[in-house]
Motif scaffolding. Structure first.
Motif, short mmCIF file in Angstrom:
data_model
loop_
_atom_site.label_atom_id
_atom_site.label_comp_id
_atom_site.label_asym_id
_atom_site.label_seq_id
_atom_site.Cartn_x
_atom_site.Cartn_y
_atom_site.Cartn_z
N MET A 3 39.25 48.51 25.99
CA MET A 3 38.90 47.12 25.68
C MET A 3 39.82 46.12 26.39
O MET A 3 39.47 44.95 26.51
N GLU A 4 40.97 46.58 26.84
CA GLU A 4 41.93 45.67 27.48
C GLU A 4 41.35 45.02 28.74
O GLU A 4 41.58 43.85 28.99
N TRP A 5 40.60 45.79 29.53
CA TRP A 5 40.07 45.23 30.77
C TRP A 5 39.04 44.15 30.47
O TRP A 5 38.93 43.17 31.20
N ASP A 20 46.69 41.91 33.91
CA ASP A 20 45.24 41.70 33.84
C ASP A 20 44.57 42.13 35.15
O ASP A 20 43.56 42.82 35.13
N VAL A 21 45.15 41.72 36.26
CA VAL A 21 44.59 42.05 37.58
C VAL A 21 44.58 43.56 37.78
O VAL A 21 43.59 44.12 38.27
N GLU A 22 45.63 44.24 37.37
CA GLU A 22 45.69 45.70 37.51
C GLU A 22 44.64 46.37 36.62
O GLU A 22 43.96 47.31 37.06
N LEU A 23 44.48 45.93 35.40
CA LEU A 23 43.47 46.50 34.51
C LEU A 23 42.06 46.31 35.08
O LEU A 23 41.25 47.25 35.08
N ILE A 24 41.78 45.12 35.58
CA ILE A 24 40.46 44.84 36.15
C ILE A 24 40.25 45.67 37.42
O ILE A 24 39.18 46.24 37.62
N SER A 25 41.26 45.74 38.27
CA SER A 25 41.16 46.52 39.51
C SER A 25 40.85 47.98 39.23
O SER A 25 40.01 48.58 39.91
N GLN A 43 41.79 44.01 44.27
CA GLN A 43 42.72 43.09 43.64
C GLN A 43 42.27 41.64 43.81
O GLN A 43 42.37 40.84 42.89
N GLN A 44 41.73 41.31 44.99
CA GLN A 44 41.22 39.96 45.21
C GLN A 44 40.05 39.67 44.27
O GLN A 44 39.97 38.59 43.69
N LEU A 45 39.15 40.65 44.12
CA LEU A 45 38.04 40.48 43.18
C LEU A 45 38.57 40.31 41.76
O LEU A 45 38.07 39.49 41.00
N ALA A 46 39.58 41.09 41.41
CA ALA A 46 40.15 41.03 40.06
C ALA A 46 40.85 39.70 39.80
O ALA A 46 40.88 39.22 38.67
#
Length: 94
Positions: A3-5, A20-25, A43-46
């Motif tokens: 759920m964190e992402w 946050d960026v790492e979780l999304i990536s 990473q850019q998308l995140a």
């Protein structure tokens, strides 16, 4: 962590931190069409991307409008309508 992402993705891009960026990536890396992208692109998308769950019938772009976003359809379907002003325009070659 599952759920964190989602929590990270719900934040406005300007409010995301490195975690946050790492979780999304990491989550984007598991999406089939995106998995071949380099880590820097993910990473850019995140950092600047956001998620939208759109209702059926929503118009994303109209003829003559300058697009502000680009979209990746990860599920469902997309209907593309192109209205040509000339009989030779609008034909799609395959």
């Amino acid at each position: 962590m599952a759920m964190e992402w989602i929590t990270a993705m719900d934040k406005r891009p300007c409010d995301r931190n490195l975690r946050d960026v790492e979780l999304i990536s990491c989550r984007l890396r598991r999406v089939e069409p995106l998995c071949r992208l380099p880590g820097s692109a993910l990473q850019q998308l995140a950092m600047c991307g956001f998620y939208e769950d759109l209702e059926k019938g929503v118009t994303l772009f109209r003829a003559g409008e300058q697009g502000r976003f680009w979209y990746a359809v990860l599920g469902g379907s997309l209907e593309v309508r192109y209205h040509a002003s000339d009989a030779n325009e609008g034909k799609v070659s395959t």
